[in-house]
Design a protein around this motif. Structure first.
Motif, PDB file in Angstrom:
ATOM      1  N   THR A 130      -0.753   0.001  -6.486  1.00 20.93           N
ATOM      2  CA  THR A 130      -1.297  -0.340  -5.173  1.00 20.93           C
ATOM      3  C   THR A 130      -2.796  -0.135  -5.172  1.00 20.93           C
ATOM      4  O   THR A 130      -3.303   0.671  -5.960  1.00 20.93           O
ATOM      5  N   LYS A 174      -7.503  -1.054   3.727  1.00 18.26           N
ATOM      6  CA  LYS A 174      -7.096  -1.051   5.143  1.00 18.26           C
ATOM      7  C   LYS A 174      -8.317  -1.057   6.058  1.00 18.26           C
ATOM      8  O   LYS A 174      -8.326  -1.742   7.083  1.00 18.26           O
ATOM      9  N   THR A 182       0.849  -1.186   0.000  1.00 13.51           N
ATOM     10  CA  THR A 182       0.000   0.000   0.000  1.00 13.51           C
ATOM     11  C   THR A 182       0.885   1.237   0.000  1.00 13.51           C
ATOM     12  O   THR A 182       2.107   1.133   0.125  1.00 13.51           O
ATOM     13  N   GLN A 183       0.240   2.388  -0.116  1.00 15.79           N
ATOM     14  CA  GLN A 183       0.950   3.659  -0.009  1.00 15.79           C
ATOM     15  C   GLN A 183       0.001   4.718   0.510  1.00 15.79           C
ATOM     16  O   GLN A 183      -1.219   4.548   0.485  1.00 15.79           O
ATOM     17  N   ASP A 184       0.558   5.808   1.011  1.00 14.24           N
ATOM     18  CA  ASP A 184      -0.239   6.922   1.499  1.00 14.24           C
ATOM     19  C   ASP A 184      -0.909   7.627   0.321  1.00 14.24           C
ATOM     20  O   ASP A 184      -0.477   7.500  -0.819  1.00 14.24           O
ATOM     21  N   SER A 185      -1.944   8.380   0.618  1.00 12.44           N
ATOM     22  CA  SER A 185      -2.681   9.157  -0.398  1.00 12.44           C
ATOM     23  C   SER A 185      -3.195   8.269  -1.532  1.00 12.44           C
ATOM     24  O   SER A 185      -3.131   8.622  -2.701  1.00 12.44           O
ATOM     25  N   CYS A 186      -3.701   7.112  -1.145  1.00  8.24           N
ATOM     26  CA  CYS A 186      -4.231   6.140  -2.114  1.00  8.24           C
ATOM     27  C   CYS A 186      -5.611   5.713  -1.610  1.00  8.24           C
ATOM     28  O   CYS A 186      -5.707   4.890  -0.702  1.00  8.24           O
ATOM     29  N   PRO A 232       5.152  -1.213   2.697  1.00 10.67           N
ATOM     30  CA  PRO A 232       5.068  -0.045   1.817  1.00 10.67           C
ATOM     31  C   PRO A 232       5.459  -0.398   0.387  1.00 10.67           C
ATOM     32  O   PRO A 232       6.310  -1.252   0.149  1.00 10.67           O
ATOM     33  N   CYS A 268      -6.263   2.049  -1.293  1.00 14.19           N
ATOM     34  CA  CYS A 268      -5.484   1.474  -0.195  1.00 14.19           C
ATOM     35  C   CYS A 268      -6.192   1.724   1.135  1.00 14.19           C
ATOM     36  O   CYS A 268      -6.252   0.842   1.996  1.00 14.19           O
ATOM     37  N   ALA A 269      -6.729   2.923   1.309  1.00 10.11           N
ATOM     38  CA  ALA A 269      -7.458   3.258   2.539  1.00 10.11           C
ATOM     39  C   ALA A 269      -8.692   2.371   2.683  1.00 10.11           C
ATOM     40  O   ALA A 269      -8.992   1.884   3.783  1.00 10.11           O
ATOM     41  N   PRO A 318      10.761   6.293   1.280  1.00 14.14           N
ATOM     42  CA  PRO A 318      10.532   7.720   1.535  1.00 14.14           C
ATOM     43  C   PRO A 318      10.980   8.617   0.379  1.00 14.14           C
ATOM     44  O   PRO A 318      10.440   9.698   0.168  1.00 14.14           O
TER      45      PRO A 318
END
Length: 114
Positions: free
Chosen positions: A59, A21, A10-14, A39, A17-18, A43
Protein backbone atom coordinates in the motif's frame (compact mmCIF):
# COMPACT_ATOMS: atom_id res chain seq x y z
CA UNK A 1 -20.51 5.00 -20.89
CA UNK A 2 -17.39 4.37 -18.86
CA UNK A 3 -17.68 1.26 -16.70
CA UNK A 4 -14.61 1.47 -14.52
CA UNK A 5 -13.97 1.30 -10.79
CA UNK A 6 -10.99 2.99 -9.19
CA UNK A 7 -10.01 1.29 -5.93
CA UNK A 8 -7.43 2.82 -3.59
CA UNK A 9 -6.02 0.25 -1.18
CA UNK A 10 -4.62 1.74 2.04
CA UNK A 11 -3.96 0.73 5.62
CA UNK A 12 -3.45 2.35 9.00
CA UNK A 13 0.06 3.21 10.23
CA UNK A 14 1.27 3.74 6.66
CA UNK A 15 2.91 7.16 6.13
CA UNK A 16 2.66 6.98 2.29
CA UNK A 17 -1.05 6.12 2.66
CA UNK A 18 -1.55 9.16 4.91
CA UNK A 19 0.22 11.38 2.35
CA UNK A 20 -2.00 10.02 -0.43
CA UNK A 21 -5.16 10.54 1.66
CA UNK A 22 -4.07 14.16 2.31
CA UNK A 23 -3.69 14.66 -1.45
CA UNK A 24 -7.07 13.05 -2.17
CA UNK A 25 -8.68 15.48 0.27
CA UNK A 26 -7.55 18.34 -2.03
CA UNK A 27 -9.46 16.91 -5.02
CA UNK A 28 -12.88 18.12 -6.11
CA UNK A 29 -15.95 16.34 -4.82
CA UNK A 30 -16.53 14.84 -8.29
CA UNK A 31 -13.00 13.44 -8.37
CA UNK A 32 -13.21 12.05 -4.83
CA UNK A 33 -16.54 10.40 -5.65
CA UNK A 34 -14.81 8.31 -8.34
CA UNK A 35 -12.30 6.82 -5.88
CA UNK A 36 -13.31 3.87 -3.72
CA UNK A 37 -11.13 3.86 -0.63
CA UNK A 38 -10.79 0.24 0.49
CA UNK A 39 -8.78 -1.48 3.19
CA UNK A 40 -5.83 -3.63 2.23
CA UNK A 41 -6.09 -5.88 5.29
CA UNK A 42 -8.86 -7.36 7.40
CA UNK A 43 -9.01 -6.65 11.16
CA UNK A 44 -7.22 -10.01 11.63
CA UNK A 45 -4.29 -8.72 9.55
CA UNK A 46 -4.66 -10.78 6.38
CA UNK A 47 -5.28 -9.22 2.95
CA UNK A 48 -8.93 -8.64 2.05
CA UNK A 49 -10.55 -10.79 -0.63
CA UNK A 50 -10.62 -7.77 -2.94
CA UNK A 51 -6.89 -7.15 -2.42
CA UNK A 52 -6.13 -10.82 -3.07
CA UNK A 53 -8.34 -10.83 -6.17
CA UNK A 54 -6.36 -7.98 -7.71
CA UNK A 55 -3.04 -9.33 -6.35
CA UNK A 56 -2.34 -6.16 -4.35
CA UNK A 57 0.87 -6.73 -2.40
CA UNK A 58 1.58 -3.33 -0.82
CA UNK A 59 0.00 0.00 0.00
CA UNK A 60 -0.94 2.41 -1.22
CA UNK A 61 -2.07 0.87 -4.49
CA UNK A 62 -4.54 2.26 -7.02
CA UNK A 63 -6.35 -0.40 -9.04
CA UNK A 64 -8.41 0.41 -12.13
CA UNK A 65 -10.81 -2.31 -13.18
CA UNK A 66 -13.46 -2.64 -15.85
CA UNK A 67 -16.93 -3.85 -14.97
CA UNK A 68 -17.98 -6.57 -17.38
CA UNK A 69 -21.33 -8.32 -17.64
CA UNK A 70 -20.79 -12.02 -18.34
CA UNK A 71 -23.84 -13.94 -19.54
CA UNK A 72 -24.44 -17.62 -20.27
CA UNK A 73 -27.34 -19.87 -21.13
CA UNK A 74 -28.17 -22.77 -18.85
CA UNK A 75 -29.44 -26.18 -20.01
CA UNK A 76 -33.06 -24.95 -20.08
CA UNK A 77 -32.20 -21.96 -22.25
CA UNK A 78 -32.43 -19.36 -19.49
CA UNK A 79 -29.85 -16.62 -19.58
CA UNK A 80 -27.88 -15.86 -16.41
CA UNK A 81 -25.71 -12.79 -16.13
CA UNK A 82 -23.18 -11.84 -13.51
CA UNK A 83 -20.90 -8.88 -13.00
CA UNK A 84 -17.18 -9.44 -13.22
CA UNK A 85 -14.32 -6.99 -12.71
CA UNK A 86 -11.19 -7.27 -14.83
CA UNK A 87 -7.94 -5.54 -13.98
CA UNK A 88 -7.02 -2.73 -16.36
CA UNK A 89 -4.02 -1.23 -14.57
CA UNK A 90 -2.54 -0.72 -11.13
CA UNK A 91 -0.26 1.97 -9.74
CA UNK A 92 1.81 1.34 -6.61
CA UNK A 93 3.18 4.01 -4.28
CA UNK A 94 1.90 7.40 -3.14
CA UNK A 95 4.18 9.45 -5.41
CA UNK A 96 3.28 7.46 -8.53
CA UNK A 97 -0.44 7.54 -7.72
CA UNK A 98 -0.40 11.30 -7.06
CA UNK A 99 1.44 12.03 -10.32
CA UNK A 100 -0.76 9.74 -12.45
CA UNK A 101 -4.15 10.36 -10.82
CA UNK A 102 -5.19 13.34 -12.99
CA UNK A 103 -4.66 11.39 -16.22
CA UNK A 104 -6.29 8.27 -14.76
CA UNK A 105 -9.37 10.29 -13.75
CA UNK A 106 -9.48 11.75 -17.28
CA UNK A 107 -9.18 8.37 -18.96
CA UNK A 108 -11.56 6.30 -16.84
CA UNK A 109 -14.18 8.67 -15.37
CA UNK A 110 -16.40 11.64 -16.14
CA UNK A 111 -15.12 13.70 -13.20
CA UNK A 112 -13.46 16.24 -15.51
CA UNK A 113 -16.19 17.75 -17.71
CA UNK A 114 -15.04 18.88 -21.13
Amino acid sequence: MKLYQLYVFTQDSCPPCARLKDYINTLTEAEKAELKMVPFKTPAGSPTALAEGFEVASTPTLVVCHEDLVCALDDSGDEWCDGQESLVESVVGANKIISSLPSILDAYTYSHPE
